[in-house]
Structures are given as C-alpha cells and as structure tokens.
Design an enzyme around this catalytic site. Structure first.
Site, PDB file in Angstrom:
ATOM      1  N   TYR A   1     -15.517  -0.158   7.268  1.00  0.00           N
ATOM      2  CA  TYR A   1     -14.079   0.206   7.504  1.00  0.00           C
ATOM      3  C   TYR A   1     -13.863  -0.007   9.168  1.00  0.00           C
ATOM      4  O   TYR A   1     -12.745  -0.655   9.622  1.00  0.00           O
ATOM      5  CB  TYR A   1     -13.702   1.611   7.223  1.00  0.00           C
TER       6      TYR A   1
ATOM      7  N   GLY B   1       0.718  -1.048   0.048  1.00  0.00           N
ATOM      8  CA  GLY B   1       0.052   0.037   0.165  1.00  0.00           C
ATOM      9  C   GLY B   1       0.969   1.333   0.061  1.00  0.00           C
ATOM     10  O   GLY B   1       0.479   2.319   0.678  1.00  0.00           O
TER      11      GLY B   1
END
Ligand code: VAH
Length: 313
Positions: free
Chosen positions: A141, A7
């Site tokens: 999330y 990421g």
C-alpha cells in the site's frame, strides 16, 4: 462543473461525495461505484459503475457526463494490501495510471489523488516528518502511494495535468466505517465503546500515529482543489496534519464519557505496519501554500464521534 468521484462508497469517498454534492449540486457529482448500494443511497444523485482496470469504462463515464474534475479515491488499504499485494498493485497503481491517461486524453481540468503517511517508512524521521525526507515504505500500500505521488508529479510536468494530492493521516469518521486499514482501530474503538463498553485493540497502547477527523479531511481536500494552481509548490503530495495521539490517550478521552469502558491490547500483524509509520507530521508546506489549518483536536473529535454514533447505534 461535472465531478466524478471514483471510489465514492469508501470511508473518504462517501463523505467527499456528500460534501461535493452539497457544494456543487447533486446532479453535478457523479458517484463512481464498484458495488451495489441501497436504493435510498442511489437516489441521492447520479451514479455509475466504474472499473479502474478498464480505460473504456472510465472514458465512457467521462464522456457521458462531460466530466471536468475527477476525485480518484479507489484504493486497497494497508492491511488488506499485505494480504493481497497483487490486487493492491493492480488497483492502486495500474488503476491510477488508467485514470491519469484517460484524464489527459479527455482534457480533464483537475484530478485529486489521495496519498497517505503510509508513503513514509522505517527510515523516515518519526517526529514532525518533513515534506521532503527519506521515504522507504515497506508495505505494498505504502509503495503504491509513493509511486502514485511520483506518477502524478510526472503527469503534471509532462502533460500539464493539474493533479493534486495530500498525504492523509489515519481518518476517523462515523458515517462510513473504514475497510482494511491499519488505523481502523481508532474508529472501531468508538463503536465498541458504545456497543459493548470494551474493545481489544490490535496495536499496543503506546502506539502513536497521526490522525485526522473526517470533517477536517474533507475540508482540506476541497481547499486544496480550489486553491490557485500557481500557489502550489508540491506536485507529489502535500503532508497534512491534525492530531497525533496514542491508543492510551484515546482510551483516556473515551473514558471521560464512558467511565466503564475498558480496552485490552493484543497486537497483531498490523503493529509492524504501524511501527513503520511516522508519529507526527510537519505540514508547513500545506499551511504556507494554501492556508491549511486543522479544526478538530482529540477532545473535540471524540465528543463529536460519540455524540453522533449514539444516534446511529
Ligand atoms: C490505512 N487508513 O490504515 C489507511 C491510512 C495512514 C493510514 O492510509 O491503511
């Protein structure tokens, strides 16, 4: 030491990769990417396409470079996660479990997992939220972050995997814009203040959230990862705090530099998410266990953001 940043193109990942390369050498930090980047960025150091849904992809990169440490930052953030909860689950939880399993199988020495204040929920105490408290996140999330924390603690206890984590507040930076978060207004407002002298904020002016300037966030991450293992008493995720401010406070600070700046507020679906999160965080465990201290307050952050953005925009 060989480090893999999964990421590495994100808001935090891009700056963490830069900081790790500065500290450990460009060739010792492999940027795990999931999209093509401009040539000049790719020239900065080794990079590999990493698909967190594929253990084979992870294993191949780890074995190719003999990776010792993994920073696993790939995640779908809160606002995008509510639009695509299935993707958020796939990336944030199944992706994390793939990383943890491959880390155990390849005897990775240390893993970093970013949690968030989003792991707290509507029944969490809003002020000076304690390290241990009610946690009932109502976003996909947030629940993936809470589950992720518990998964990390499980892998530490069951497999002795040295995985470490912090609950980041909203992160503010000028080098890479955030993507799909509820706290993105606190970044966009600086860009718009300089570009158009006006901004329409998607949460109310009285919305107060815990925030942190990126240099503090990067330093906290490195300090936690370098701390002696025996000093760490939290293996879910450490509360981490710097500054809490309202949109109103932020507007007032920006107007010190741009008096003509004006900001309207037009709350959207992200207001509900913001209202479910704490206003301020008690990070006494991080301060006690590994000496955490923030350095940027609202004034110092705003000055630095505007100074640097002026050179970019
Ligand atoms: C988000 N920036 O807004 C992230 C962060 C605390 C918020 O986790 O989703």
């Amino acid at each position: 030491m060989k480090i893999l940043v999964i990421g590495s193109t994100g808001q935090l990942g891009s700056e963490l990769t830069l900081a790790l390369r500065k500290k450990y050498g460009d060739q010792n930090v492999i940027a795990g990417i999931n999209k093509t980047l401009p040539a000049e960025e790719l020239k900065r150091g080794p990079y590999e396409f990493v698909d967190v849904s594929s253990r084979e992809s992870l294993k191949n990169v780890i074995q190719k470079y003999q990776i010792n440490v993994i920073y696993h930052l790939a995640a779908i953030l809160s606002a995008v996660g509510e639009k695509n909860p299935e993707l958020a689950w796939q990336v944030n939880i199944l992706g994390l479990k793939n990383v943890l399993d491959v880390a155990v199988a390849n005897k990775i020495e240390r893993v970093f997992f970013p949690s968030s204040i989003a792991a707290f929920g509507p029944n969490t105490p809003k002020e000076k939220t304690p390290q241990y408290t009610a946690m009932d996140p109502n976003t996909m999330y947030g629940l993936t972050k809470l589950a992720g924390e518990l998964l990390c603690q499980y892998y530490f206890k069951k497999y002795q995997l040295d995985v470490r984590s912090v609950r980041y507040p909203g992160l503010i930076s000028y080098k890479t814009q955030p993507g799909g978060g509820t706290t993105d207004y606190a970044v966009a407002i600086f860009y718009e203040a300089l570009k158009t002298k006006s901004y329409t904020c998607f949460v109310r002016q009285d919305t107060v959230l815990p925030m942190m300037y990126m240099p503090d966030a990067v330093r906290a991450t490195l300090e936690l990862m370098e701390a002696p293992s025996e000093k760490l008493t939290v293996r879910t995720s450490y509360n981490l705090s710097a500054i809490s401010f309202s949109v109103k406070d932020l507007i007032k600070e920006i107007k010190k530099y741009l008096p003509d700046f004006c900001c309207e507020c037009s709350p959207d679906h992200r207001q509900t998410i913001a209202d479910s999160w704490p206003k301020s965080i008690d990070d006494s465990y991080a301060r006690r266990d590994w000496g955490w201290r923030h350095e940027y307050d609202l004034a110092k952050m705003s000055e630095d953001m505007l100074k640097n953005l002026k050179n970019i925009l």
